[in-house]
Design a protein around this motif. Structure first.
Motif, mmCIF file in Angstrom:
data_model
loop_
_atom_site.group_PDB
_atom_site.id
_atom_site.type_symbol
_atom_site.label_atom_id
_atom_site.label_comp_id
_atom_site.label_asym_id
_atom_site.label_seq_id
_atom_site.Cartn_x
_atom_site.Cartn_y
_atom_site.Cartn_z
ATOM 1 N N VAL A 70 0.813 -1.211 0.000
ATOM 2 C CA VAL A 70 0.000 0.000 0.000
ATOM 3 C C VAL A 70 0.858 1.277 0.000
ATOM 4 O O VAL A 70 0.419 2.329 -0.436
ATOM 5 C CB VAL A 70 -1.000 -0.009 1.182
ATOM 6 C CG1 VAL A 70 -0.295 0.216 2.496
ATOM 7 C CG2 VAL A 70 -2.101 1.001 0.992
ATOM 8 N N ASP A 73 2.637 3.510 -3.679
ATOM 9 C CA ASP A 73 2.142 4.661 -4.431
ATOM 10 C C ASP A 73 2.389 5.993 -3.731
ATOM 11 O O ASP A 73 2.065 7.045 -4.272
ATOM 12 C CB ASP A 73 0.643 4.511 -4.695
ATOM 13 C CG ASP A 73 0.337 3.314 -5.581
ATOM 14 O OD1 ASP A 73 1.210 2.937 -6.392
ATOM 15 O OD2 ASP A 73 -0.771 2.756 -5.457
ATOM 16 N N LYS A 117 -8.443 -5.483 5.321
ATOM 17 C CA LYS A 117 -9.644 -4.677 5.051
ATOM 18 C C LYS A 117 -9.459 -3.254 5.585
ATOM 19 O O LYS A 117 -9.770 -2.270 4.912
ATOM 20 C CB LYS A 117 -10.862 -5.340 5.687
ATOM 21 C CG LYS A 117 -12.139 -4.567 5.539
ATOM 22 C CD LYS A 117 -13.266 -5.255 6.289
ATOM 23 C CE LYS A 117 -14.436 -4.314 6.420
ATOM 24 N NZ LYS A 117 -15.359 -4.691 7.465
ATOM 25 N N LYS A 120 -6.945 -1.239 3.411
ATOM 26 C CA LYS A 120 -7.563 -0.798 2.156
ATOM 27 C C LYS A 120 -8.548 0.331 2.410
ATOM 28 O O LYS A 120 -8.614 1.293 1.653
ATOM 29 C CB LYS A 120 -8.257 -1.964 1.467
ATOM 30 C CG LYS A 120 -7.297 -2.962 0.870
ATOM 31 C CD LYS A 120 -8.020 -4.145 0.261
ATOM 32 C CE LYS A 120 -7.018 -5.184 -0.197
ATOM 33 N NZ LYS A 120 -7.663 -6.437 -0.585
ATOM 34 N N GLU A 121 -9.304 0.200 3.474
ATOM 35 C CA GLU A 121 -10.293 1.223 3.831
ATOM 36 C C GLU A 121 -9.592 2.553 4.139
ATOM 37 O O GLU A 121 -10.008 3.611 3.656
ATOM 38 C CB GLU A 121 -11.094 0.743 5.036
ATOM 39 C CG GLU A 121 -12.300 1.572 5.376
ATOM 40 C CD GLU A 121 -13.078 0.981 6.538
ATOM 41 O OE1 GLU A 121 -13.662 1.777 7.309
ATOM 42 O OE2 GLU A 121 -13.110 -0.268 6.697
ATOM 43 N N TYR A 122 -8.531 2.493 4.925
ATOM 44 C CA TYR A 122 -7.812 3.733 5.260
ATOM 45 C C TYR A 122 -7.093 4.312 4.045
ATOM 46 O O TYR A 122 -7.083 5.518 3.853
ATOM 47 C CB TYR A 122 -6.814 3.511 6.396
ATOM 48 C CG TYR A 122 -6.066 4.767 6.729
ATOM 49 C CD1 TYR A 122 -6.698 5.817 7.378
ATOM 50 C CD2 TYR A 122 -4.746 4.947 6.331
ATOM 51 C CE1 TYR A 122 -6.026 7.005 7.641
ATOM 52 C CE2 TYR A 122 -4.073 6.118 6.587
ATOM 53 C CZ TYR A 122 -4.725 7.142 7.238
ATOM 54 O OH TYR A 122 -4.071 8.330 7.481
ATOM 55 N N ALA A 123 -6.499 3.451 3.231
ATOM 56 C CA ALA A 123 -5.792 3.922 2.045
ATOM 57 C C ALA A 123 -6.736 4.690 1.105
ATOM 58 O O ALA A 123 -6.317 5.642 0.453
ATOM 59 C CB ALA A 123 -5.137 2.763 1.318
ATOM 60 N N GLY A 124 -7.993 4.273 1.057
ATOM 61 C CA GLY A 124 -8.972 4.966 0.232
ATOM 62 C C GLY A 124 -9.306 6.356 0.732
ATOM 63 O O GLY A 124 -9.712 7.222 -0.043
ATOM 64 N N THR A 125 -9.123 6.583 2.035
ATOM 65 C CA THR A 125 -9.420 7.900 2.601
ATOM 66 C C THR A 125 -8.191 8.791 2.741
ATOM 67 O O THR A 125 -8.332 9.983 2.974
ATOM 68 C CB THR A 125 -10.060 7.750 4.005
ATOM 69 O OG1 THR A 125 -9.104 7.148 4.886
ATOM 70 C CG2 THR A 125 -11.304 6.902 3.940
ATOM 71 N N SER A 127 -5.385 11.192 1.895
ATOM 72 C CA SER A 127 -5.152 12.171 0.815
ATOM 73 C C SER A 127 -3.660 12.318 0.579
ATOM 74 O O SER A 127 -2.891 12.577 1.492
ATOM 75 C CB SER A 127 -5.774 13.512 1.175
ATOM 76 O OG SER A 127 -5.223 14.010 2.374
ATOM 77 N N LYS A 128 -3.284 12.121 -0.659
ATOM 78 C CA LYS A 128 -1.871 12.161 -1.029
ATOM 79 C C LYS A 128 -1.375 13.569 -1.210
ATOM 80 O O LYS A 128 -1.980 14.498 -1.485
ATOM 81 C CB LYS A 128 -1.635 11.371 -2.319
ATOM 82 C CG LYS A 128 -1.948 9.911 -2.126
ATOM 83 C CD LYS A 128 -1.757 9.165 -3.401
ATOM 84 C CE LYS A 128 -2.121 7.715 -3.234
ATOM 85 N NZ LYS A 128 -2.048 6.934 -4.408
#
Length: 128
Positions: A70, A73, A117, A120-125, A127-128
């Motif tokens: 994760v 990126d 899970k 993935k959930e945190y990675a979606g939130t 902000s880069k």
């Protein structure tokens, strides 16, 4: 800790080998570049402040996240904020995972699935 750190040790050894080789090579294939990137991110992940060391369960969560890819990126300067946010997220939303790791001193299959899970959930939130 050993079950999570075993993969990390192998990846870091491969990273050091590739990093030494890449100093002499000008053209690197995509797989080698990705190996260098992952090694750099894992190196950042392993850094801790001297005055505030992580608890063992937090170290396991962070290393598990790094091994999942994760961080690949993210830029190097985003690894520490991501790690801090992930640990806070897991402790708030999935406290049973951290508590289970702390009490059993191991990462069960159920905890691995829940942790994947959560990552993935945190990675979606994040902000880069």
């Amino acid at each position: 800790m050993k079950q999570v750190a075993g993969k990390l040790k192998l990846e870091m050894a491969n990273y050091r080998d590739v990093a030494a080789f890449s100093q002499f090579a000008s053209d690197l294939d995509k797989a080698t570049q990705m190996q260098l990137i992952r090694g750099q991110r894992l190196t950042e992940l392993l850094k801790q402040d001297l005055t505030t060391p992580y608890a063992v369960e937090d170290q396991i969560i962070a290393i598990f996240a790094g091994g999942s890819g994760v961080l690949d990126d993210l830029a190097n300067d985003q690894v520490k904020p991501f790690e801090a946010g992930l640990l806070k997220f897991v402790h708030e939303k999935y406290p049973d995972v951290a508590e289970g790791i702390r009490t059993s001193k191991a990462l069960s299959k159920d905890a691995e699935e829940t942790l994947s899970k959560a990552i993935k959930e945190y990675a979606g939130t994040f902000s880069k």
